[in-house]
Scaffold this active site. Structure first.
Site, short mmCIF file in Angstrom:
data_model
loop_
_atom_site.label_atom_id
_atom_site.label_comp_id
_atom_site.label_asym_id
_atom_site.label_seq_id
_atom_site.Cartn_x
_atom_site.Cartn_y
_atom_site.Cartn_z
N CYS A 35 0.82 -1.22 0.00
CA CYS A 35 0.00 0.00 0.00
C CYS A 35 0.85 1.27 0.00
O CYS A 35 0.33 2.35 -0.24
CB CYS A 35 -0.95 0.02 1.19
SG CYS A 35 -0.08 0.08 2.76
N CYS A 104 -2.22 -3.42 8.65
CA CYS A 104 -1.89 -2.06 9.08
C CYS A 104 -1.33 -2.07 10.51
O CYS A 104 -0.43 -1.30 10.83
CB CYS A 104 -3.12 -1.16 9.01
SG CYS A 104 -4.07 -1.35 7.49
FE1 FES Z 1 -1.53 0.63 4.24
FE2 FES Z 1 -3.31 0.38 6.12
S1 FES Z 1 -3.65 0.30 4.00
S2 FES Z 1 -1.18 0.48 6.36
#
Ligand code: FES
Length: 140
Positions: A35, A104
């Site tokens: 991400c 996360c």
């Molecule tokens: Fe990247 Fe939560 S989506 S840390």
């Protein structure tokens, strides 16, 4: 049912311990390759006790809430306790995260470990490198 618990929303909207520490004793930074989110933890350590902790997180709401909760959980605690903090414990303290957001909370666990390892390395303190390696395979 709401996707996020009240605690997640509270720590996301009012994050605790945001910021940096000048002359921190240990700094740890981690990123999630998928991400692109980044978390940085700063520690002030006195006689093996975490006397202050701050974080900067460039990431999603779950990452911010996880950082905030993780800093609350380790503040005032011995290093040993902070090293044992798992992402699952952080998520439980937040009354849960959606399964696809558990990764996360892994950032918080890893950033704290890296900050402690940074402290150990700066001070020439031996530690078990294997025990504190990042757990790539335990993100959920
Ligand atoms: Fe990247 Fe939560 S989506 S840390």
């Amino acid at each position: 049912m709401a996707l996020y618990s009240e605690k997640v929303m509270d720590h996301f909207k009012n994050p605790r311990n945001v910021g940096t520490i000048d002359n921190a004793d240990g700094v740890g930074e981690v990123g999630n390759a998928k991400c692109g989110d980044i978390m940085k933890i700063y520690l002030k350590i006195d006689d093996d006790i975490i006397t202050d902790v701050k974080f900067e997180t460039f990431g999603c709401g779950s990452a911010i809430a996880s950082s905030s909760m993780a800093t609350e959980l380790i503040k005032g605690k011995p290093l040993k306790d902070a090293l044992e903090l798992t992402n699952k414990a952080v998520a439980e303290a937040l009354d849960g995260l959606p399964a696809y957001k558990m990764h996360c909370s892994v950032l918080a666990e890893q950033a704290i470990k890296r900050a402690i390892i940074d402290y150990y390395e700066k001070n020439g303190i031996p530690y078990d490198k294997e025990a504190y390696a990042d757990r790539e395979d335990d993100e959920t």
